[in-house]
Design a protein around this motif. Structure first.
Motif, PDB file in Angstrom:
ATOM      1  N   THR A 198       0.825  -1.208   0.000  1.00 52.48           N
ATOM      2  CA  THR A 198       0.000   0.000   0.000  1.00 52.48           C
ATOM      3  C   THR A 198       0.859   1.258   0.000  1.00 52.48           C
ATOM      4  N   GLN A 202      -2.665   0.470  -9.241  1.00 45.86           N
ATOM      5  CA  GLN A 202      -3.360   0.600  -7.963  1.00 45.86           C
ATOM      6  C   GLN A 202      -4.176   1.897  -7.936  1.00 45.86           C
ATOM      7  N   SER A 211      -7.973   4.700  -3.927  1.00 46.80           N
ATOM      8  CA  SER A 211      -8.591   4.120  -2.726  1.00 46.80           C
ATOM      9  C   SER A 211      -8.687   2.606  -2.879  1.00 46.80           C
ATOM     10  N   LEU A 212      -8.365   1.890  -1.794  1.00 44.12           N
ATOM     11  CA  LEU A 212      -8.482   0.438  -1.773  1.00 44.12           C
ATOM     12  C   LEU A 212      -9.724  -0.039  -1.038  1.00 44.12           C
ATOM     13  N   ASP A 213     -10.577   0.887  -0.657  1.00 47.20           N
ATOM     14  CA  ASP A 213     -11.807   0.530   0.056  1.00 47.20           C
ATOM     15  C   ASP A 213     -12.666  -0.394  -0.794  1.00 47.20           C
ATOM     16  N   ASN A 214     -13.174  -1.435  -0.178  1.00 50.10           N
ATOM     17  CA  ASN A 214     -14.092  -2.395  -0.801  1.00 50.10           C
ATOM     18  C   ASN A 214     -13.442  -3.184  -1.949  1.00 50.10           C
ATOM     19  N   ASP A 215     -12.122  -3.283  -1.934  1.00 50.78           N
ATOM     20  CA  ASP A 215     -11.385  -4.126  -2.882  1.00 50.78           C
ATOM     21  C   ASP A 215     -11.775  -3.880  -4.339  1.00 50.78           C
ATOM     22  N   HIS A 260      -7.220  -9.766  -0.372  1.00 45.53           N
ATOM     23  CA  HIS A 260      -7.767  -8.668  -1.153  1.00 45.53           C
ATOM     24  C   HIS A 260      -7.526  -8.934  -2.637  1.00 45.53           C
ATOM     25  N   ARG A 271       1.976   4.942  -5.543  1.00 43.66           N
ATOM     26  CA  ARG A 271       1.259   3.738  -5.130  1.00 43.66           C
ATOM     27  C   ARG A 271       1.862   2.521  -5.834  1.00 43.66           C
ATOM     28  N   THR A 328      -5.952 -11.080   5.832  1.00 44.26           N
ATOM     29  CA  THR A 328      -7.126 -10.774   5.009  1.00 44.26           C
ATOM     30  C   THR A 328      -6.746 -10.728   3.535  1.00 44.26           C
TER      31      THR A 328
END
Length: 418
Positions: A170, A239, A242-246, A202, A227, A200
């Motif tokens: 990240t 990338q 934002s990586l929110d919610n894959d 992703h 990134r 986790t």
């Protein structure tokens, strides 16, 4: 802590300087174990004495001489060998580890790559082991000087690809395991505040052709936005902010060979653009760097051969097969990232692939720049070790100069700079 340089490190991470520029580096060779336990090795200060140690298979070896070893997970694997001159009634002998150089047949270990970090934040180096492709990945908790096996923690139940890695994923510097799993490219991150928990997963791609024996993967900032992007043989995945919610990352097509080993991102020629260094076919021939170009705002790639299939493919004529592992580091202290690579010994045994019984060479390639042009000059380190699915560069010895670790079917080797 003296953690090894990851195989896939960027130039910024790789430029750990040595002593002031002097004569061409030379290396001492230590064959610390000749049994086959793993296809890679790692380094860390496992006993907190300030001197780098080495881990290979189920053992870690105390530096600086690596003569005393400690078992950190059960060394229970054995195989049987019949001596060529034995009579029919002579029982086979039992040998430790897996079938490798001592066997006429091919075997595989349950340890393909290893990495070092302090995963629970207690100040002691732990060990991460990526097993056979498609199998589990664990990290082993350093008992802080206590005897006995190290506590085992599951990271993932199935890690695919033959060159998965533990690296920065990240933009804020979090590290994870980069691989494919279940047909998806992606990464696994540790759970914040809970080091005992399974990591986790992703996914970053739609479901695709990736499986446990897929070759070629990497991580690095291709477009300079800060990134890390993900690489594969067919191109690179950008990338998002934002990586929110894959979210699914944006794919950019670029042919980086047929599928090699770990893929390295670095600015080879110093023009400010990230380039890609990779082997072209892990079980065949070829290592190249791909120069990123910007023409009329579009991205392009120019292939420059480092090791070819024939002597005439490069100005130096160096040729070897099965380049299944690469590493990047400033070997000679001139401020430029050099390349370490070699021939994987017996990837598929004594009769598999091409040239399986050719000398198991290990090289470092010195990066030289002339304006915006760049070339890699080969320096042979050894011709009877090669690489595995991993080759590691790390500070070694009392003086902590950069050295090279090899684990493969010939055993474990330590190359320290003299």
């Amino acid at each position: 802590m003296n953690h090894p340089l990851p195989l896939f490190c960027s130039a910024a991470l790789a430029l750990i300087p040595l002593a002031s520029q002097a004569a061409e580096p030379s290396f001492s060779r230590k064959h610390i174990l000749d049994d086959f336990w793993a296809e890679g090795a790692t380094s860390g200060d496992f006993n907190h004495d300030g001197i780098p140690d080495v881990a290979y298979g189920p053992w870690w070896f105390e530096g600086p001489d690596y003569s005393k070893k400690h078992e950190y997970y059960p060394a229970s694997a054995t195989w049987k060998r019949v001596k060529p001159d034995a009579s029919p009634e002579t029982p086979p002998e039992t040998l430790p580890g897996f079938m490798g150089a001592k066997s006429p047949k091919n075997g595989y270990s349950d340890n393909f790559l290893a990495f070092t970090d302090d995963f629970n934040g207690d100040g002691w180096d732990d060990i991460l082991v990526i097993g056979f492709p498609g199998k589990e990945t664990f990290w082993y908790e350093n008992p802080k000087g206590a005897d006995g096996p190290w506590k085992k923690h599951l990271i993932m139940a199935s890690v695919d690809n033959e060159s998965p890695m533990y690296t920065t994923v990240t933009a804020d510097g979090r590290k994870g395991v980069v691989c494919s799993s279940g047909g998806f490219l992606g990464y696994a991150l540790p759970v914040k505040g809970n080091p005992d928990a399974e990591w986790t997963w992703h996914p970053i791609s739609p479901k695709g052709p990736w499986q446990k024996f897929t070759h070629g993967i990497g991580m690095g900032d291709i477009n300079g936005d800060g990134r890390p992007d993900m690489l594969e043989a067919r191109g690179w995945w950008e990338q998002p902010a934002s990586l929110d919610n894959d979210p699914v990352w944006t794919f950019h097509e670029a042919l980086f060979g047929k599928g090699g080993a770990n893929m390295i991102v670095t600015d080879v020629n110093g023009d400010g653009l990230a380039d890609v260094v990779t082997s072209l076919e892990a079980h065949g021939n070829g290592i190249a760097w791909f120069e990123q170009t910007k023409e009329e705002g579009g991205q392009g790639w120019i292939k420059h051969m480092i090791v070819g299939a024939k002597p005439e493919d490069t100005e130096h004529g160096t040729v070897f097969t099965q380049p299944h592992a690469l590493a990047l580091a400033d070997i000679n202290g001139d401020g430029l990232p050099d390349l370490v690579c070699g021939k994987r010994f017996w990837a598929h045994g004594p009769a598999g692939d091409i040239g399986p019984n050719d000398p198991a060479v290990l090289y470092w390639f010195e990066l030289k720049r002339d304006g915006k042009n760049a070339r890699f000059i080969p320096h042979l380190i050894d011709s009877d070790s090669g690489v595995g699915t991993q080759v590691m560069v790390a500070p070694l010895g009392r003086d902590k100069k950069l050295g090279i670790l090899v684990g493969n079917k010939k055993g474990a080797f330590v190359f320290e700079q003299k």
